[in-house]
Design a protein around this motif. Structure first.
Motif, short mmCIF file in Angstrom:
data_model
loop_
_atom_site.label_atom_id
_atom_site.label_comp_id
_atom_site.label_asym_id
_atom_site.label_seq_id
_atom_site.Cartn_x
_atom_site.Cartn_y
_atom_site.Cartn_z
N UNK A 59 49.59 55.49 33.73
CA UNK A 59 48.82 54.18 33.68
C UNK A 59 49.92 53.11 32.57
N UNK A 60 48.87 52.09 32.54
CA UNK A 60 49.61 50.83 31.61
C UNK A 60 48.85 50.46 30.27
N UNK A 61 49.33 50.23 30.00
CA UNK A 61 48.84 49.95 28.36
C UNK A 61 47.79 48.01 28.30
N UNK A 62 46.38 48.93 28.73
CA UNK A 62 45.98 47.74 29.70
C UNK A 62 44.24 48.02 28.81
N UNK A 63 43.57 47.21 29.54
CA UNK A 63 41.54 47.40 28.42
C UNK A 63 41.16 48.73 29.47
N UNK A 64 40.20 48.79 29.40
CA UNK A 64 39.99 50.63 29.25
C UNK A 64 38.86 50.29 30.95
N UNK A 65 38.47 48.58 31.28
CA UNK A 65 37.97 48.60 32.14
C UNK A 65 39.12 48.00 33.78
N UNK A 66 40.32 47.58 33.15
CA UNK A 66 40.75 47.48 34.15
C UNK A 66 42.29 48.88 34.63
N UNK A 67 42.39 50.44 33.58
CA UNK A 67 42.74 50.82 33.83
C UNK A 67 40.93 51.79 34.93
N UNK A 116 47.81 55.13 26.50
CA UNK A 116 48.14 54.26 27.50
C UNK A 116 46.45 53.79 27.04
N UNK A 117 46.13 55.19 28.02
CA UNK A 117 44.45 55.13 27.95
C UNK A 117 43.02 55.23 27.01
N UNK A 121 40.55 53.83 25.55
CA UNK A 121 39.36 54.37 25.42
C UNK A 121 39.83 55.99 24.44
N UNK A 122 39.05 55.85 23.05
CA UNK A 122 39.80 56.89 22.08
C UNK A 122 38.81 57.89 22.67
#
Length: 489
Positions: A59-67, A116-117, A121-122
């Motif tokens: 995973x990378x540090x990004x938004x939920x949609x991008x993940x 990161x995920x 996305x808690x």
């Protein structure tokens, strides 16, 4: 699965991961892998995934949609599908992931950098919990799902308390740093004194041997100073700024300046909360939260006194942080300018010996006493080793004990097996032995020690002939130098 030839040590970790990866049974299973950064977790998991023909997503540090988009593309490539999956939410993604073992044999699936995920996305841990629920197993295949992360505070809470995944994991593996002996083997340093000096700078973090120094290790005692200048104090090398990045990479640390200040206070020799507060000009109560957070993320340890339950000591867990705050941070402006490192290193020698090597030597001596000393060294079974403070009412002072070995005597009774003093730069003699004898007498009066409590002298420089002659005839006196620390005992 055979362990890759290029993998150093990690026999226990490899055995546990491969055991989990091949667990029999038709249901999905969950495992959690954690550890401080740079310890080789990703290397381990990648090797297991390759050996098992499994799926690994980092995973990378990004938004939920991008993940979700990245995850769908990676999963489609693994499944051999020409078009990527388009997941609207993690429920869909996790359900699809848990179908990858469609042949009926166990299949490995790894999600690296899981924090990161979960940050974006808690609800993801709850989603995974629901997918692993026995009632949902009819939609699953025998996937062996491994969640991995370096954010120790987050990973520690993942399976604790009322967390959704509590009780769901069949593996909870912490990948530790290499101990001082394994680190010397990994760095291929055969001279014990050079090995200890190197460990005082970089500790047992594997990545510092290869990626951060390009396999540049001290060739011997005469090369150590040059190695520090060219590999650690060199602004063109990755290790130069690593101590700063270690804190910046921790998501739990928000006020980075405050946490660096706390670490600097501890590196200066302040082990108690009151001393740290005085160093920073703050109230002791103000430091409860930052000290707790630094402990949660594995930057510091909090160790109880060996003799006084109401006392404890904070110590930095990563040697590179101690080295940075004691040696590099005060001269950072000079070090950033090329060519200044040799002069800075010459001026820092006294500080390096007293604030870096001395405390690290004491810690290594405690580790040796706890885990490496031969069974008959202490005269009993060891259960705990710590530093401590002993009151001397008659002299109106107190004495520091660097190594206090608690355990069980041969008859099974709890006992103080040994006390020891560690001096990196001193040739130890009868004066040091007399001091230990005096401390043993004080402890005997309080019922803590006995006449059979052994006396250990740890020295990085050597011992006088008189002390050596006494130790030869008296097994209750143990002399320990770097050669013995790194030897086969």
């Amino acid at each position: 699965m055979d362990k890759p030839a290029e993998m150093f040590d990690r026999d226990f970790e490899w055995a546990e991961l491969t055991r989990f990866a091949t667990l029999p049974g038709p249901q999905a299973a969950l495992g959690v892998v954690s550890g401080r950064r740079r310890q080789g977790k990703t290397f381990l998991l990648d090797a297991v995934t390759r050996a098992a023909g499994g799926f690994m997503f980092t995973a990378t540090e990004t938004t939920e949609a991008d993940s979700l988009r990245e995850f769908g593309e990676a999963l489609a490539r693994h499944r051999g599908q020409p078009t990527p999956f388009r997941f609207a939410h993690w429920d869909e993604a996790v359900r699809e992931l848990l179908r990858i073992a469609d042949t009926g044999a166990p299949a490995v699936a790894v999600i690296d950098e899981f924090p990161f995920l979960a940050k974006a996305s808690p609800a993801l841990p709850s989603v995974i919990q629901r997918a692993l629920d026995p009632g949902a197993q009819h939609t699953n295949t025998p996937v062996r799902l491994l969640l991995c992360g370096s954010a120790l505070s987050f990973m520690g809470k993942l399976l604790s308390g009322n967390a959704p995944l509590r009780g769901r994991a069949g593996l909870e593996l912490v990948v530790p740093t290499l101990d001082f002996r394994s680190a010397a083997d990994f760095w291929q340093i055969t001279d014990p004194r050079t090995a200890l000096l190197t460990n005082a700078v970089v500790g047992g973090t594997p990545a510092y041997r290869k990626e951060f120094t390009q396999s540049d290790a001290p060739a011997g005692p005469d090369d150590f100073d040059d190695w520090v200048v060219r590999a650690v104090l060199n602004p063109a090398r990755p290790l130069f700024r690593e101590a700063r990045y270690l804190l910046a990479e921790e998501p739990e640390l928000h006020d980075i300046a405050l946490y660096h200040s706390v670490l600097a206070a501890i590196a200066a020799g302040n082990a108690a909360r009151g001393g740290i507060a005085d160093h920073l000009g703050r109230k002791s109560t103000d430091l409860a939260h930052p000290l707790s957070v630094l402990q949660d993320v594995g930057m510091i340890t909090h160790e109880a006194d060996a003799f006084r339950r109401n006392r404890s000591a904070y110590r930095i867990a990563e040697p590179l942080l101690t080295f940075y705050h004691a040696v590099m941070r005060p001269a950072w402006g000079d070090l950033e300018r090329p060519g200044r490192a040799p002069a800075v290193w010459r001026r820092a020698q006294a500080t390096f010996r007293s604030k870096v090597v001395g405390p690290r030597f004491e810690q290594i001596c405690r580790e040796w006493a706890r885990w490496h000393a031969a069974p008959d060294t202490h005269g009993g079974h060891v259960t705990r080793v710590a530093a401590g403070t002993v009151n001397d009412p008659a002299a109106r002072t107190s004495h520091e004990v660097d190594v206090a070995v608690h355990g069980e005597s041969d008859d099974g009774r709890a006992a103080l097996l040994a006390i020891g003093e560690a001096k990196w730069g001193d040739v130890m003699g009868l004066g040091h032995l007399d001091r230990l004898r005096h401390i043993r007498t004080l402890l005997t009066r309080t019922g803590t020690a006995t006449a059979t409590t052994r006396l250990h002298c740890f020295s990085g420089t050597g011992f006088t002939d008189e002390l050596r002659r006494l130790a030869q005839d008296d097994p209750t006196i143990q002399l320990v130098d770097p050669a013995r620390l790194y030897g086969g005992e």
